[in-house]
Design a protein around this motif. Sequence first.
Motif, mmCIF file in Angstrom:
data_model
loop_
_atom_site.group_PDB
_atom_site.id
_atom_site.type_symbol
_atom_site.label_atom_id
_atom_site.label_comp_id
_atom_site.label_asym_id
_atom_site.label_seq_id
_atom_site.Cartn_x
_atom_site.Cartn_y
_atom_site.Cartn_z
ATOM 1 N N ASN A 124 0.815 -1.212 0.000
ATOM 2 C CA ASN A 124 0.000 0.000 0.000
ATOM 3 C C ASN A 124 0.852 1.266 0.000
ATOM 4 O OD1 ASN A 124 -2.223 -1.625 0.005
ATOM 5 N ND2 ASN A 124 -2.793 -1.270 2.133
ATOM 6 N N TYR A 125 1.976 1.228 0.701
ATOM 7 C CA TYR A 125 2.878 2.387 0.711
ATOM 8 C C TYR A 125 3.388 2.671 -0.698
ATOM 9 C CZ TYR A 125 7.006 5.250 1.673
ATOM 10 O OH TYR A 125 7.950 6.247 1.679
ATOM 11 N N VAL A 126 3.818 1.618 -1.400
ATOM 12 C CA VAL A 126 4.317 1.801 -2.764
ATOM 13 C C VAL A 126 3.204 2.304 -3.675
ATOM 14 C CG1 VAL A 126 5.273 0.591 -4.772
ATOM 15 C CG2 VAL A 126 6.145 0.093 -2.477
ATOM 16 N N TYR A 127 1.999 1.786 -3.496
ATOM 17 C CA TYR A 127 0.876 2.260 -4.305
ATOM 18 C C TYR A 127 0.570 3.729 -4.036
ATOM 19 C CZ TYR A 127 -0.322 -2.503 -5.819
ATOM 20 O OH TYR A 127 -0.303 -3.743 -6.396
ATOM 21 N N SER A 139 2.424 -6.572 -9.232
ATOM 22 C CA SER A 139 3.248 -5.380 -9.074
ATOM 23 C C SER A 139 2.408 -4.111 -8.999
ATOM 24 C CB SER A 139 4.247 -5.290 -10.227
ATOM 25 O OG SER A 139 3.581 -5.430 -11.480
ATOM 26 N N ASN A 140 1.620 -3.827 -10.044
ATOM 27 C CA ASN A 140 0.913 -2.545 -10.081
ATOM 28 C C ASN A 140 -0.579 -2.593 -10.412
ATOM 29 O OD1 ASN A 140 2.271 -3.062 -12.865
ATOM 30 N ND2 ASN A 140 0.597 -1.665 -13.321
ATOM 31 N N PRO A 141 -1.167 -3.691 -10.963
ATOM 32 C CA PRO A 141 -2.568 -3.630 -11.387
ATOM 33 C C PRO A 141 -3.566 -3.284 -10.285
ATOM 34 C CG PRO A 141 -1.500 -5.456 -12.498
ATOM 35 C CD PRO A 141 -0.523 -4.939 -11.492
ATOM 36 N N PHE A 196 2.715 -5.854 -24.106
ATOM 37 C CA PHE A 196 3.911 -5.647 -23.299
ATOM 38 C C PHE A 196 4.264 -6.936 -22.563
ATOM 39 C CE2 PHE A 196 1.135 -1.886 -23.183
ATOM 40 C CZ PHE A 196 1.915 -0.985 -23.890
ATOM 41 N N ASN A 197 5.505 -7.011 -22.112
ATOM 42 C CA ASN A 197 5.828 -8.045 -21.140
ATOM 43 C C ASN A 197 5.363 -7.574 -19.765
ATOM 44 O OD1 ASN A 197 7.711 -6.118 -20.424
ATOM 45 N ND2 ASN A 197 9.503 -7.374 -20.859
ATOM 46 N N HIS A 198 5.478 -8.417 -18.765
ATOM 47 C CA HIS A 198 4.966 -8.055 -17.438
ATOM 48 C C HIS A 198 5.704 -8.857 -16.377
ATOM 49 C CE1 HIS A 198 2.211 -6.419 -14.557
ATOM 50 N NE2 HIS A 198 1.868 -7.625 -14.132
ATOM 51 N N VAL A 199 5.916 -8.230 -15.242
ATOM 52 C CA VAL A 199 6.540 -8.908 -14.106
ATOM 53 C C VAL A 199 5.764 -8.612 -12.831
ATOM 54 C CG1 VAL A 199 8.891 -9.055 -15.018
ATOM 55 C CG2 VAL A 199 8.153 -6.982 -13.830
ATOM 56 N N TRP A 200 5.814 -9.552 -11.918
ATOM 57 C CA TRP A 200 5.255 -9.364 -10.581
ATOM 58 C C TRP A 200 6.216 -10.035 -9.613
ATOM 59 C CZ3 TRP A 200 3.180 -12.132 -14.575
ATOM 60 C CH2 TRP A 200 3.057 -13.512 -14.447
ATOM 61 N N GLY A 222 6.310 4.833 -12.139
ATOM 62 C CA GLY A 222 7.082 3.647 -12.466
ATOM 63 C C GLY A 222 6.307 2.677 -13.330
ATOM 64 N N SER A 223 7.048 1.870 -14.086
ATOM 65 C CA SER A 223 6.460 0.778 -14.852
ATOM 66 C C SER A 223 6.299 -0.428 -13.932
ATOM 67 C CB SER A 223 7.363 0.424 -16.030
ATOM 68 O OG SER A 223 8.625 -0.035 -15.548
ATOM 69 N N CYS A 224 5.758 -1.528 -14.479
ATOM 70 C CA CYS A 224 5.576 -2.712 -13.644
ATOM 71 C C CYS A 224 6.911 -3.210 -13.104
ATOM 72 C CB CYS A 224 4.849 -3.812 -14.408
ATOM 73 S SG CYS A 224 5.752 -4.472 -15.846
ATOM 74 N N GLY A 225 7.965 -3.179 -13.944
ATOM 75 C CA GLY A 225 9.275 -3.610 -13.484
ATOM 76 C C GLY A 225 9.837 -2.708 -12.405
ATOM 77 N N GLU A 226 9.544 -1.413 -12.498
ATOM 78 C CA GLU A 226 10.035 -0.479 -11.477
ATOM 79 C C GLU A 226 9.238 -0.615 -10.185
ATOM 80 O OE1 GLU A 226 11.894 3.044 -14.263
ATOM 81 O OE2 GLU A 226 9.729 2.966 -13.979
ATOM 82 N N TYR A 227 7.939 -0.884 -10.279
ATOM 83 C CA TYR A 227 7.167 -1.221 -9.078
ATOM 84 C C TYR A 227 7.801 -2.422 -8.381
ATOM 85 C CZ TYR A 227 2.881 1.675 -9.387
ATOM 86 O OH TYR A 227 1.967 2.712 -9.365
ATOM 87 N N VAL A 228 8.126 -3.456 -9.166
ATOM 88 C CA VAL A 228 8.716 -4.663 -8.590
ATOM 89 C C VAL A 228 10.041 -4.333 -7.907
ATOM 90 C CG1 VAL A 228 9.863 -6.829 -9.190
ATOM 91 C CG2 VAL A 228 7.575 -6.364 -10.023
ATOM 92 N N GLY A 229 10.883 -3.513 -8.559
ATOM 93 C CA GLY A 229 12.162 -3.154 -7.960
ATOM 94 C C GLY A 229 12.009 -2.476 -6.615
ATOM 95 N N VAL A 230 11.075 -1.521 -6.524
ATOM 96 C CA VAL A 230 10.839 -0.828 -5.254
ATOM 97 C C VAL A 230 10.296 -1.802 -4.213
ATOM 98 C CG1 VAL A 230 9.507 0.989 -4.115
ATOM 99 C CG2 VAL A 230 10.486 1.401 -6.384
ATOM 100 N N LEU A 231 9.347 -2.638 -4.602
ATOM 101 C CA LEU A 231 8.777 -3.613 -3.662
ATOM 102 C C LEU A 231 9.843 -4.589 -3.163
ATOM 103 C CD1 LEU A 231 5.434 -4.351 -5.548
ATOM 104 C CD2 LEU A 231 5.600 -3.377 -3.261
#
Length: 556
Positions: free
Chosen positions: A400-403, A488-490, A469-473, A426-435
Motif C-alpha cells: 500500500n505504501y508503494v501504491y 506489481s501494479n494492477p 507488453f511483457n509483465h513482471v510481478w 514507475g512501470s511494472c518492473g520499477e514497481y517490482v524493484g521498489v517492492l
Amino acid sequence: MSFALLGLTANKMFGQKIIRPLSASAIYGITFIKDTLIAIDQRKGFLLEIDPLSNNTKILNPHQVQEFTDVTGICLWEDTLWVTRKNSVYSCKLNSLALEHFMTLPYPADGIAVWGSTIYVSCQKLGGILIFDSNSRKQITQFYAPGVGVENLAVSEETLWVCDRTEQSVYAIDRATGEIQFSVLTPFESPTGIAVHTNSESAEKTLYIAYASEEAYVRDNPNADPSQEIAYRDKTFIHPLNYYYDPQKRFALSNGYRIEMSYLEEIAPLEEVHITDLEWHIALPSDTDRQKVISVESIGLPFTEQITDGQRVAVFKFDTLTPGERHIFGWKAILEVRGIKYRITPREVENIPELTEEFQTRYLVDNDDLSMDKGIVIRAARDAIGTETNLLRKMYNIRNYVYDQLSYGIKPYIDTPDVVLERGVGSCGEYVGVLLALCRLNGIACRTVGRYKCPNTAERQNVPLEPEFNHVWLEFYIPGFGWLPMESNPDDLGYESAHPTRFFMGLCWYHIEIGKGISFESMISQSVKLKKEDIAIGDLAINHIRFTILDELPPL
C-alpha cells in the motif's frame, strides 16, 4: 493434486457456455426460478427472463420499466421478488410486480439476498453487509464488507456469496458469523451479479456470475475519413464460476483455460556481429499449483533443457553467429492455467520459523540494482511498515505504501528504486524493484516472477493473440507456508480509498509464470568481442510472442 470441493460443482446441463441475453446492456442482479434465469438490466429497467441454453430473452415487466430502472440487486424467496433500488429495498409478488417499500438506507443499497426471514443487504458506502428480519423490519447485525467495491449477494444453505466488482472476486462467507471462508477470482473483470442455480434432477449447485462493462472496437464510419474509428459499446453476459478449495494449502482455484503460448527470437541485429560458442538461454513455463505445462516443443532450432535454481530453461547453442546470418528459434508450450487465491490470515503467521541462512543469502540481499544502500530507499522501507512486526501485515503495508507513492507509467528502460521513488512514476518492473528493495530491507524474502500475460479475452478462442507488453510481478515467502504471489501494479487503481487486494496472494488465469527468481533470457559466450561490447539481446534479435486460447478447462 487433491482438492476438496465445497458445495458447488459444474452444472452439466448448462456446461461452460457464456449466456448472452439478447438486447441487454448492463446486467446486474440475477436469480433463478428452477432452470430459468431472471436478470435485471440496470440501465433499461428490464426484468428479463432468460433461457440459458438459447439466450432467448423476454421482458417480464413491460408496464413497470420505470419502477425497475436503477435496480442493482434482485433475489427470489418462494414467490416474492426482492430488489434494491437507489437507497431503498422493495419486495413484490412475481405475478404482479407491484413494488412495496421495505426499508431505506442512508446510502445506496447495492445487492440483496434472502434466506427465510433473514435479509442481507450490501452497502459500499457503509462498508458492510446489513442483516434484517423481514417480519420486524429491524436490523439484526452487520458484517464487514470483504472487499472495497460495489458488492452483490446470493445465499445458499449456510454460505453467503459476495461478488465484488472492483476486487474481481467472489467471497464465501459464513452467513451466521460473517467470517470469510475463502475467496476466488472471477475469470472476467467487473462482476456485477451472482446467483446459485440448483439442478432440478441432480441437486448439484452452480454459481453464475453476471458481468457488465464497456469494450472498445473499431467502427467503420462511412462519413469519416479515414472511415475506421475507435468507439465503445456495452458488454454484458453471464457465465458459470467453478471453484475448488484446498484447505490444507489454503488456496482456491477458479475457472481456467488451455492456452498455446509461443516465444521466439528472430536474429535481426542493429549492427552485424561475429560471436563464437554462443549459448542463448530462454526460461520455460513453470509447473505450479495453478499452472500445468502439458507439452513444450522447439521452434526453428532445437534446444537442450537444463534446470537453473529449480526452473526449466531452454538452451540454444550456436558454434558461430556470423554477420548476415539469420535464424528464428524459441519454444511453443501448451498450458493449463487457472485463477488462484490464497487465504492466509495474519494470526496464522504469528509464530512462523526464522528464514533459513540460504534464503537470507539469496533473497534478502541487493543482487539486482535495488539501491538498498540509498537513503531514500532505507527511509521508505522504515516508513512503509511503521511499528508493524507481523510479516503478512508488513507485506500488505509495503504494498500500500508503494501504491500511495507511485503512479503507473511505461518507460523504455528500468530505473533503480531510488530514482523511481524520487520521480513517483514507475512501470511494472520499477514497481517490482521498489517492492523488492523495501521487502528485503524489512527481512521479507521475495523474488521476481513473470514474464507475460495472455490477453484477457477468454471469449476469443482459437484466434492468435499478441500481448502489447511483457509483465513482471513478485512472490514473497512465508516460512512454513511457502511462496505467495503478489501483483506489481494492477491493484494500484489510483483511488484515494483502500486499494483492492484481488492480486494480493492471488493471480488470474491469464498470468503465465515463467522463470521464478531467475533471468528470463540471457546469452553466454566465451567470445571476447561479446564481453567487450556487452551486446544486449534487444540489439541482436526481435522477439515474437503469441497466445491462442484453445478452450475453457472443465472443473477438476
